[in-house]
Design a protein around this motif. Sequence first.
Motif, PDB file in Angstrom:
ATOM      1  N   ARG A   1      12.094 -10.594 -20.758  1.00 11.69           N
ATOM      2  CA  ARG A   1      12.535  -9.199 -20.882  1.00 11.69           C
ATOM      3  C   ARG A   1      11.830  -8.300 -19.878  1.00 11.69           C
ATOM      4  N   MET A   2      10.572  -8.630 -19.554  1.00 16.55           N
ATOM      5  CA  MET A   2       9.799  -7.816 -18.617  1.00 16.55           C
ATOM      6  C   MET A   2       9.989  -8.270 -17.174  1.00 16.55           C
ATOM      7  N   ASP A   3      10.912  -9.212 -16.960  1.00 16.04           N
ATOM      8  CA  ASP A   3      11.225  -9.702 -15.624  1.00 16.04           C
ATOM      9  C   ASP A   3       9.998 -10.293 -14.932  1.00 16.04           C
ATOM     10  N   ILE A   4       9.247 -11.101 -15.677  1.00 14.98           N
ATOM     11  CA  ILE A   4       8.064 -11.761 -15.133  1.00 14.98           C
ATOM     12  C   ILE A   4       8.446 -13.212 -14.829  1.00 14.98           C
ATOM     13  N   PRO A   5       8.298 -13.632 -13.579  1.00 16.18           N
ATOM     14  CA  PRO A   5       8.674 -14.996 -13.204  1.00 16.18           C
ATOM     15  C   PRO A   5       7.880 -16.043 -13.988  1.00 16.18           C
ATOM     16  N   SER A   6       8.490 -17.185 -14.215  1.00 20.07           N
ATOM     17  CA  SER A   6       7.835 -18.240 -15.005  1.00 20.07           C
ATOM     18  C   SER A   6       6.568 -18.746 -14.321  1.00 20.07           C
ATOM     19  N   LEU A   7       6.536 -18.737 -12.985  1.00 18.91           N
ATOM     20  CA  LEU A   7       5.311 -19.156 -12.292  1.00 18.91           C
ATOM     21  C   LEU A   7       4.153 -18.214 -12.606  1.00 18.91           C
ATOM     22  N   GLU A   8       4.442 -16.912 -12.652  1.00 13.32           N
ATOM     23  CA  GLU A   8       3.398 -15.941 -13.006  1.00 13.32           C
ATOM     24  C   GLU A   8       2.964 -16.123 -14.459  1.00 13.32           C
TER      25      GLU A   8
ATOM     26  N   TYR B   1       1.972  -7.783 -16.083  1.00 11.42           N
ATOM     27  CA  TYR B   1       1.197  -9.025 -16.157  1.00 11.42           C
ATOM     28  C   TYR B   1       0.008  -8.845 -17.110  1.00 11.42           C
ATOM     29  N   TYR B   2      -0.624  -7.696 -16.999  1.00  8.65           N
ATOM     30  CA  TYR B   2      -1.786  -7.437 -17.852  1.00  8.65           C
ATOM     31  C   TYR B   2      -1.396  -7.432 -19.335  1.00  8.65           C
ATOM     32  N   LEU B   3      -0.269  -6.844 -19.656  1.00  7.89           N
ATOM     33  CA  LEU B   3       0.181  -6.836 -21.051  1.00  7.89           C
ATOM     34  C   LEU B   3       0.410  -8.254 -21.557  1.00  7.89           C
ATOM     35  N   LEU B   4       0.927  -9.127 -20.714  1.00 11.37           N
ATOM     36  CA  LEU B   4       1.098 -10.526 -21.131  1.00 11.37           C
ATOM     37  C   LEU B   4      -0.246 -11.224 -21.299  1.00 11.37           C
ATOM     38  N   ARG B   5      -1.218 -10.871 -20.463  1.00 10.64           N
ATOM     39  CA  ARG B   5      -2.570 -11.428 -20.654  1.00 10.64           C
ATOM     40  C   ARG B   5      -3.084 -11.067 -22.047  1.00 10.64           C
ATOM     41  N   LEU B   6      -2.887  -9.818 -22.438  1.00 11.69           N
ATOM     42  CA  LEU B   6      -3.331  -9.396 -23.766  1.00 11.69           C
ATOM     43  C   LEU B   6      -2.615 -10.206 -24.855  1.00 11.69           C
TER      44      LEU B   6
ATOM     45  N   LYS C   1       8.243  -0.380 -13.901  1.00  9.48           N
ATOM     46  CA  LYS C   1       9.159  -1.142 -13.053  1.00  9.48           C
ATOM     47  C   LYS C   1       8.598  -1.320 -11.649  1.00  9.48           C
ATOM     48  N   ASN C   2       7.770  -0.410 -11.192  1.00  6.58           N
ATOM     49  CA  ASN C   2       7.150  -0.512  -9.871  1.00  6.58           C
ATOM     50  C   ASN C   2       5.731  -1.049  -9.938  1.00  6.58           C
ATOM     51  N   ASN C   3       5.298  -1.477 -11.120  1.00  5.60           N
ATOM     52  CA  ASN C   3       3.915  -1.914 -11.289  1.00  5.60           C
ATOM     53  C   ASN C   3       3.885  -3.233 -12.064  1.00  5.60           C
ATOM     54  N   GLU C   4       4.180  -4.305 -11.358  1.00  3.04           N
ATOM     55  CA  GLU C   4       4.220  -5.610 -12.015  1.00  3.04           C
ATOM     56  C   GLU C   4       2.856  -6.022 -12.551  1.00  3.04           C
ATOM     57  N   GLU C   5       1.778  -5.546 -11.935  1.00  2.00           N
ATOM     58  CA  GLU C   5       0.444  -5.900 -12.408  1.00  2.00           C
ATOM     59  C   GLU C   5       0.207  -5.409 -13.832  1.00  2.00           C
ATOM     60  N   LYS C   6       0.733  -4.256 -14.179  1.00  2.00           N
ATOM     61  CA  LYS C   6       0.581  -3.736 -15.539  1.00  2.00           C
ATOM     62  C   LYS C   6       1.344  -4.617 -16.523  1.00  2.00           C
TER      63      LYS C   6
ATOM     64  N   PHE D   1       0.821  -1.203   0.000  1.00  2.00           N
ATOM     65  CA  PHE D   1       0.000   0.000   0.000  1.00  2.00           C
ATOM     66  C   PHE D   1       0.862   1.262   0.000  1.00  2.00           C
ATOM     67  N   PHE D   2       2.002   1.202   0.640  1.00  2.00           N
ATOM     68  CA  PHE D   2       2.854   2.371   0.787  1.00  2.00           C
ATOM     69  C   PHE D   2       3.881   2.537  -0.330  1.00  2.00           C
ATOM     70  N   LYS D   3       3.990   1.549  -1.201  1.00  2.00           N
ATOM     71  CA  LYS D   3       4.952   1.636  -2.302  1.00  2.00           C
ATOM     72  C   LYS D   3       4.434   2.577  -3.383  1.00  2.00           C
ATOM     73  N   VAL D   4       5.319   3.392  -3.900  1.00  2.00           N
ATOM     74  CA  VAL D   4       4.977   4.279  -5.000  1.00  2.00           C
ATOM     75  C   VAL D   4       5.032   3.454  -6.277  1.00  2.00           C
ATOM     76  N   LYS D   5       3.901   3.377  -6.996  1.00  2.00           N
ATOM     77  CA  LYS D   5       3.852   2.571  -8.210  1.00  2.00           C
ATOM     78  C   LYS D   5       3.992   3.423  -9.463  1.00  2.00           C
ATOM     79  N   ASN D   6       3.680   4.689  -9.353  1.00  2.00           N
ATOM     80  CA  ASN D   6       3.825   5.564 -10.513  1.00  2.00           C
ATOM     81  C   ASN D   6       5.294   5.818 -10.782  1.00  2.00           C
ATOM     82  N   TYR D   7       5.615   5.798 -12.031  1.00  2.00           N
ATOM     83  CA  TYR D   7       6.991   6.011 -12.442  1.00  2.00           C
ATOM     84  C   TYR D   7       7.373   7.480 -12.252  1.00  2.00           C
ATOM     85  N   GLN D   8       8.525   7.707 -11.670  1.00  2.00           N
ATOM     86  CA  GLN D   8       9.040   9.049 -11.451  1.00  2.00           C
ATOM     87  C   GLN D   8      10.369   9.183 -12.186  1.00  2.00           C
TER      88      GLN D   8
END
Length: 192
Positions: free
Chosen positions: A170-177, A140-145, A133-138, A25-32
């Motif tokens: 290349r996107m540093d997504i673990p094979s389990l994910e 993951y979503y691109l790989l879903r697409l 880089k701070n938003n792995e969910e995004k 919750f406290f991590k900044v996810k927006n790229y700066q």
Amino acid sequence: MTRWQHSMHKLNSDNHHPDHPIDDFFKVKNYQPQTEEEKHIFEEFSLIKSSLAILIHVANADRAINPEEKNQIIRDIIFQMEQRPYEFARLSEKFGSNEKEIIENMYDQILKDYQNQKLKLDKIVDDICLMYKNNEEKRYYLLRLCYFAALSDNVFDEAEQEAIRKLAQRMDIPSLELDRIEKEVKEEIAKK
């Protein structure tokens, strides 16, 4: 410090729970952006264009983009465009007046650049990794697409699988994910 803030600080700094869910919750996810070069990349970045390029790459991995794949890509990117009105304004100046026209014109242009080897896919992926880089969910979503595009013609050949695996690396997504995402997409498609 209020009682709530004190409790949250104590929970967040507890050494016994370094990976407590509240930490996220406290991590900044927006790229700066930090440097001038990063600021330039940030200003020029378009998730719509980047996503479209990646999806074309995956769909074309087997050397042929069929109509089902093209339609899936366009539907998914139109949905993304609807979520990003600031990109719509910027892209409409160059590609058209409504979402479908913009995406179809961009699709044609990016596909042409891809086929003529003018598309710098490595740079596009690097920019995505930088922006998210701070938003792995995004990521993951691109790989879903990518999976939806590859599976839209009911054929998931080895070339498409390899293209997605390489993007995930290349996107540093673990094979389990990656396996989890693939399974979820296949289940969703099977329900349709």
